[in-house]
Design a protein around this motif. Structure first.
Motif, short mmCIF file in Angstrom:
data_model
loop_
_atom_site.label_atom_id
_atom_site.label_comp_id
_atom_site.label_asym_id
_atom_site.label_seq_id
_atom_site.Cartn_x
_atom_site.Cartn_y
_atom_site.Cartn_z
N CYS A 1 0.86 -1.18 0.00
CA CYS A 1 0.00 0.00 0.00
C CYS A 1 0.90 1.23 0.00
CB CYS A 1 -0.89 -0.01 1.24
SG CYS A 1 -2.05 1.35 1.30
N VAL A 2 0.66 2.16 -0.92
CA VAL A 2 1.54 3.32 -1.09
C VAL A 2 0.76 4.59 -0.79
CG1 VAL A 2 2.95 4.62 -2.72
CG2 VAL A 2 2.87 2.13 -2.86
N LEU A 3 1.34 5.44 0.06
CA LEU A 3 0.79 6.77 0.34
C LEU A 3 1.74 7.78 -0.26
CD1 LEU A 3 -0.99 8.91 1.78
CD2 LEU A 3 0.48 8.59 3.77
N GLU A 4 1.26 8.56 -1.20
CA GLU A 4 2.04 9.63 -1.81
C GLU A 4 1.41 10.95 -1.38
OE1 GLU A 4 3.49 8.72 -6.03
OE2 GLU A 4 1.53 7.73 -5.85
N SER A 5 2.19 11.77 -0.70
CA SER A 5 1.66 13.05 -0.22
C SER A 5 2.53 14.17 -0.75
CB SER A 5 1.63 13.07 1.30
OG SER A 5 1.00 14.22 1.76
N GLY A 6 1.90 15.12 -1.42
CA GLY A 6 2.61 16.26 -1.97
C GLY A 6 2.24 17.53 -1.23
N GLU A 7 2.31 18.65 -1.94
CA GLU A 7 2.00 19.93 -1.32
C GLU A 7 0.50 20.14 -1.18
OE1 GLU A 7 2.58 24.72 -1.86
OE2 GLU A 7 3.33 23.39 -3.41
N SER A 8 -0.28 19.72 -2.18
CA SER A 8 -1.71 20.03 -2.16
C SER A 8 -2.63 18.83 -2.16
CB SER A 8 -2.06 20.93 -3.34
OG SER A 8 -1.76 20.27 -4.55
N GLU A 9 -2.13 17.65 -2.42
CA GLU A 9 -2.99 16.47 -2.42
C GLU A 9 -2.19 15.21 -2.11
OE1 GLU A 9 -3.00 16.07 -7.26
OE2 GLU A 9 -4.73 16.88 -6.25
N SER A 10 -2.92 14.18 -1.68
CA SER A 10 -2.32 12.90 -1.36
C SER A 10 -3.10 11.79 -2.06
CB SER A 10 -2.35 12.65 0.15
OG SER A 10 -1.59 13.62 0.82
N TYR A 11 -2.39 10.71 -2.34
CA TYR A 11 -3.01 9.55 -2.98
C TYR A 11 -2.61 8.29 -2.22
CZ TYR A 11 -4.00 12.48 -7.01
OH TYR A 11 -4.47 13.49 -7.82
N ILE A 12 -3.55 7.39 -2.09
CA ILE A 12 -3.29 6.08 -1.51
C ILE A 12 -3.68 5.06 -2.57
CG2 ILE A 12 -3.84 4.46 0.33
CD1 ILE A 12 -4.65 6.89 2.02
N SER A 13 -2.82 4.09 -2.80
CA SER A 13 -3.15 3.05 -3.77
C SER A 13 -2.49 1.74 -3.37
CB SER A 13 -2.71 3.46 -5.17
OG SER A 13 -1.35 3.78 -5.18
N SER A 14 -3.07 0.66 -3.85
CA SER A 14 -2.53 -0.67 -3.61
C SER A 14 -1.82 -1.15 -4.87
CB SER A 14 -3.65 -1.64 -3.25
OG SER A 14 -4.26 -1.26 -2.05
N ALA B 1 -2.75 17.51 2.45
CA ALA B 1 -1.33 17.31 2.15
C ALA B 1 -0.49 18.33 2.90
CB ALA B 1 -1.11 17.39 0.65
N GLY B 2 0.72 18.55 2.42
CA GLY B 2 1.70 19.39 3.12
C GLY B 2 1.24 20.80 3.42
N ARG B 3 0.62 21.46 2.45
CA ARG B 3 0.18 22.85 2.66
C ARG B 3 -0.89 22.91 3.75
NH1 ARG B 3 -1.69 25.58 -2.59
NH2 ARG B 3 -2.68 23.58 -2.61
N HIS B 4 -1.77 21.91 3.80
CA HIS B 4 -2.80 21.88 4.82
C HIS B 4 -2.20 21.69 6.21
CE1 HIS B 4 -4.75 20.59 1.04
NE2 HIS B 4 -5.65 21.47 1.43
N LEU B 5 -1.16 20.86 6.28
CA LEU B 5 -0.47 20.67 7.55
C LEU B 5 0.25 21.94 7.98
CD1 LEU B 5 0.93 17.08 7.03
CD2 LEU B 5 -1.09 17.77 8.32
N ASN B 6 0.84 22.65 7.03
CA ASN B 6 1.46 23.95 7.34
C ASN B 6 0.43 24.91 7.93
OD1 ASN B 6 3.84 23.02 6.27
ND2 ASN B 6 3.75 24.29 4.44
N ASP B 7 -0.73 25.00 7.28
CA ASP B 7 -1.78 25.90 7.74
C ASP B 7 -2.27 25.51 9.13
OD1 ASP B 7 -1.59 27.27 5.36
OD2 ASP B 7 -3.36 26.31 4.46
N ASP C 1 7.32 30.29 5.78
CA ASP C 1 8.45 29.41 5.48
C ASP C 1 9.05 28.84 6.77
OD1 ASP C 1 8.13 29.81 2.78
OD2 ASP C 1 9.72 31.32 2.63
N ILE C 2 9.06 29.64 7.82
CA ILE C 2 9.56 29.16 9.12
C ILE C 2 8.66 28.04 9.64
CG2 ILE C 2 9.87 29.80 11.54
CD1 ILE C 2 10.85 32.55 10.50
N ALA C 3 7.34 28.23 9.50
CA ALA C 3 6.41 27.18 9.93
C ALA C 3 6.63 25.90 9.13
CB ALA C 3 4.96 27.66 9.78
N GLN C 4 6.88 26.02 7.83
CA GLN C 4 7.16 24.84 7.01
C GLN C 4 8.45 24.17 7.46
OE1 GLN C 4 6.86 25.35 2.78
NE2 GLN C 4 8.03 23.50 2.36
N ASP C 5 9.45 24.96 7.79
CA ASP C 5 10.71 24.43 8.27
C ASP C 5 10.52 23.68 9.59
OD1 ASP C 5 13.51 24.15 7.78
OD2 ASP C 5 13.90 25.61 9.36
N ILE C 6 9.70 24.23 10.48
CA ILE C 6 9.39 23.55 11.75
C ILE C 6 8.74 22.20 11.46
CG2 ILE C 6 7.88 23.62 13.78
CD1 ILE C 6 8.32 26.69 13.80
#
Length: 116
Positions: free
Chosen positions: A29-42, A59-65, A86-91
């Protein structure tokens, strides 16, 4: 075009399969997570099962927010400028992680244990 650059061959493969192969597996099972969306597939024996593909709008931007929201409301920090974001993303990239045992992490946080 291939002749101009003297490319003898080209192999096109799905990124999901390459991610799994990189871990030495042919099925999983693969989870690919980018800046704006994520995909899960078998993947089974190097073949993506199309009916198992799941798209997540998280995805990443949502976690930053979310991190910015936690730091703003909980600690009183303000992230108005792009450099502050950018500091929040670095954290997030340096200090955040996925807990293997969520319940244990909650207990550790309540007892004041540091994860490092």
């Amino acid at each position: 075009m291939f002749e101009a650059f003297q490319v003898p061959a080209l192999f096109v493969i799905n990124q999901t399969i390459l991610n799994l192969y990189a871990s030495g597996q042919a099925s999983g099972c693969v989870l690919e997570s980018g800046e704006s969306e994520s995909y899960i597939s078998s993947v089974v024996e190097g073949v993506v099962l199309p009916h198992t593909l799941l798209h997540l709008g998280l995805a990443g931007r949502h976690l930053n927010d979310y991190l910015i929201d936690l730091l703003s409301k909980g600690k009183g920090y303000h992230f108005a400028s792009i450099s502050m974001r950018d500091i929040a993303q670095d954290i997030k990239e340096k200090l955040c992680y996925v807990a293997e045992d969520f319940n244990q992490e909650i207990k550790n946080a309540a007892n004041g244990y540091d994860s490092e």
